[in-house]
Scaffold this active site. Structure first.
Site, short mmCIF file in Angstrom:
data_model
loop_
_atom_site.label_atom_id
_atom_site.label_comp_id
_atom_site.label_asym_id
_atom_site.label_seq_id
_atom_site.Cartn_x
_atom_site.Cartn_y
_atom_site.Cartn_z
CE1 TYR A 1 14.07 -45.85 -0.35
CE2 TYR A 1 13.64 -46.55 2.22
CZ TYR A 1 14.22 -45.50 1.13
OH TYR A 1 13.66 -44.56 0.58
CG HIS B 1 22.50 -47.19 1.86
ND1 HIS B 1 23.78 -47.27 2.47
CD2 HIS B 1 21.66 -45.95 3.17
CE1 HIS B 1 23.80 -45.80 3.36
NE2 HIS B 1 21.95 -45.05 4.12
CG PHE C 1 14.58 -43.69 7.94
CD1 PHE C 1 14.38 -44.66 6.27
CD2 PHE C 1 12.97 -43.61 8.59
CE1 PHE C 1 13.15 -44.51 5.90
CE2 PHE C 1 11.89 -43.33 8.02
CZ PHE C 1 11.83 -44.09 6.58
CG ASN D 1 18.27 -40.82 9.30
OD1 ASN D 1 17.97 -41.55 9.80
ND2 ASN D 1 18.28 -39.54 9.33
CG ASN E 1 24.29 -40.02 6.64
OD1 ASN E 1 25.18 -39.27 7.01
ND2 ASN E 1 23.56 -40.23 5.34
#
EC number: 3.1.1.29
Length: 192
Positions: free
Chosen positions: A17, A22, A68, A70, A116
């Site tokens: 990622y 994001h 992560f 969240n 999030n």
């Protein structure tokens, strides 16, 4: 409003990622640490990569959570609690769907706009106090494409260039006063 003592870039820690929309919060922290010639080091007790630098005798911590999205709030809370940094003294850097790539916006408050990582920060801190966010535009998907997939994809080459130019310009524009209270009053959108 308080001075900024900590800057956190939100993102997903998994390697695949790294270059996604994001993770532009991580891009910001990487570029900022490079600009101030400081290296981020993993600190298990903070569940993240941490560094600091001095700007006009003011110490500012940098954080990239190794969790992560969240769960980013746990890392932010761990570092801020250890160094007794209030939520109102933290600049949270994150992606924003409602801004085009190359546009940045500083906002102050307790809103998360569905993000999030920001929700995680709000839910982790007991006192729901306003804080500062640097929202980095990533744009919205065309044709009502799934937003979850969109944010986890890499932006186009031109969008990547626009985002990185905007980040660099913001770093240059704020280098002399990011630690001052006057910075917090600036909520303008910066066009690149």
């Amino acid at each position: 409003m308080n001075k900024i003592k900590m800057i956190v870039g939100l993102g997903n820690s998994v390697y695949k990622y790294n270059q996604t929309r994001h993770n532009v919060g991580f891009w910001y922290i990487n570029m900022l640490s490079s600009f101030y010639k400081t290296s981020l080091k993993f600190k298990k007790k903070f569940s993240g990569y941490v560094s600091s630098f001095f700007l006009n005798n003011n110490k500012i911590f940098l954080l990239k959570p190794d969790l992560f999205m969240n769960l980013n709030g746990y890392s932010v809370f761990a570092l801020s609690s250890f160094y007794k940094i209030k939520l109102s003294e933290i600049l949270v850097v994150r992606d924003e769907l409602d801004l085009s790539p190359g546009i940045l916006k500083v906002k102050y408050g307790i809103g998360h706009n569905g993000h999030n990582g920001v929700k995680s920060i709000i839910n982790t801190f007991e006192k729901k106090k306003p804080f500062i966010q640097l929202c980095i535009g990533i744009g919205r998907p065309e044709f009502k494409k799934n937003v979850s997939n969109f944010v986890l994809e890499c932006p186009s080459k031109i969008d990547t260039i626009n985002i990185k130019k905007a980040i660099l310009k913001f770093i240059f524009l704020t280098k002399d006063y990011i630690y001052k209270k006057e910075f917090l009053k600036n909520k303008k959108i910066i066009l690149i």
